[in-house]
Design an enzyme around this catalytic site. Structure first.
Site, PDB file in Angstrom:
ATOM      1  N   GLU A  57      80.011  60.035  74.975  1.00  0.00           N
ATOM      2  CA  GLU A  57      81.278  60.274  75.690  1.00  0.00           C
ATOM      3  C   GLU A  57      81.080  61.232  76.858  1.00  0.00           C
ATOM      4  OE1 GLU A  57      82.077  58.309  72.064  1.00  0.00           O
ATOM      5  OE2 GLU A  57      81.009  60.215  72.368  1.00  0.00           O
ATOM      6  N   HIS A 126      89.764  58.643  63.462  1.00  0.00           N
ATOM      7  CA  HIS A 126      90.214  57.519  64.286  1.00  0.00           C
ATOM      8  C   HIS A 126      91.720  57.541  64.521  1.00  0.00           C
ATOM      9  CE1 HIS A 126      86.424  56.166  62.477  1.00  0.00           C
ATOM     10  NE2 HIS A 126      86.280  55.394  63.544  1.00  0.00           N
TER      11      HIS A 126
END
Length: 334
Positions: A57, A126
């Protein structure tokens, strides 16, 4: 269109209109993204415009900062909002500050898309709602649409904006309408029916809230999935609530919020993220500062719990219509 189809249409429009737009992230190319938001875009626009990135990321956002400074307009996907933390330094220290630290010589026109919130039983890694972390960073815009029409218009506006935009996408709204109770598509959108999304180019302003439902009894400030939870609570409680969909979490359309609260004289704020230091705290302070002499009851917040995300108790964690309606009752009786 569903929200997924609307987001895909926005990227397709901008890839076609602007040769400087590129789309990339984990699995967004050949695979079309974990939620299929980019499905078919690589086949149409080629693997130099739509491509996969390594599982990094920090690398995804770091390269986007360089591309943006060079003149490109990257649209990058963080596969889940929970994964954004390794890229925090690039977002906060580089992207958000580039215009300021260069005295305007460079801009950072990047859009960082990320699915947020719960509803898929994804557990602690998540399902997070990290919007408050971004709204306090000067130089960032933070956006969260609640319906397909706004999703497409806001994403196009984000891609065209010269500053970095955090674009949060509620997963529970990806695949169809939502009635405030569960994740199954069971009722039409109240404002923008499925299919009522133009195929071509249009924008929605990045700094404007929407009066989703007019009302006179109290003002509800919500965004994303919680707009429909608030609507369900109003319907079932019989309270004539005016529901404001923020759309743009920062900068805020404060004028719309103030006008509504001065009219109704009561306010309830609803969001899925944790309560302490959530965006609702800042909204409460702003309403208090600007509307104190108009309020007839304390401002209420209905939020997620101040706990790590509870996988097994996901639907109890979310603010639901019953919790929101109870807040309506307290505010109306105060």
């Amino acid at each position: 269109m569903t929200m997924i189809q609307a987001l895909r249409s926005a990227m397709d429009v901008m890839l076609t209109r602007d040769p400087n737009v590129v789309v990339y992230g984990q699995d967004v190319g050949y695979f079309g993204g974990v939620f299929r938001c980019t499905e078919g875009l690589q086949q149409k626009h080629g693997n130099q415009r739509v491509f996969d990135a390594p599982i990094s990321e920090g690398g995804i956002v770091g390269t986007a900062v360089g591309m943006g400074a060079y003149g490109l307009r990257p649209v990058v996907e963080i596969q889940f909002a929970d994964y954004v933390y390794p890229a925090t330094d690039q977002i906060v220290s580089e992207a958000a500050r580039l215009r300021y630290r260069s005295a305007g010589d460079f801009t950072c026109p990047i859009t960082i898309r990320m699915p947020c919130g719960g509803g898929i039983y994804g557990g602690q890694t998540h399902s997070q709602s990290p919007e408050a972390m971004f709204t306090q960073v000067c130089g960032l815009r933070t956006v969260m649409p609640s319906n397909p029409f706004d999703a497409k218009g806001l994403l196009i506006a984000s891609i065209e904006n010269d500053d970095p935009v955090i674009f949060l996408e509620p997963k529970r709204l990806y695949n169809g309408p939502f009635d405030g109770h569960h994740d199954q598509p069971v009722v039409p959108w109240s404002k923008h029916p499925l299919g009522n999304v133009p195929d071509g180019y249009y924008t929605v302003p990045l700094d404007s809230a929407s009066v989703y439902k007019p009302g006179l009894a109290l003002t509800v400030i919500a965004y994303g999935t919680m707009v429909y939870v608030a609507e369900a609570a109003a319907r079932e409680s019989g309270v004539d609530a005016e529901i404001i969909d923020l759309r743009s979490l920062w900068p805020l359309d404060l004028d719309t919020l103030i006008a509504s609260v001065k009219k109704t004289r009561r306010c309830v704020i609803v969001h899925e993220a944790t309560r302490t230091n959530g965006l609702g705290a800042e909204l409460t302070a702003l309403i208090q500062e600007h509307c104190f002499y108009h309020l007839e009851a304390p401002i209420e917040r209905v939020t997620g719990w101040d706990t790590p995300y509870p996988h097994a108790q996901e639907w109890a964690y979310f603010p639901g219509p019953a919790r929101v309606a109870a807040a309506f009752k307290r505010v109306m009786e105060a």
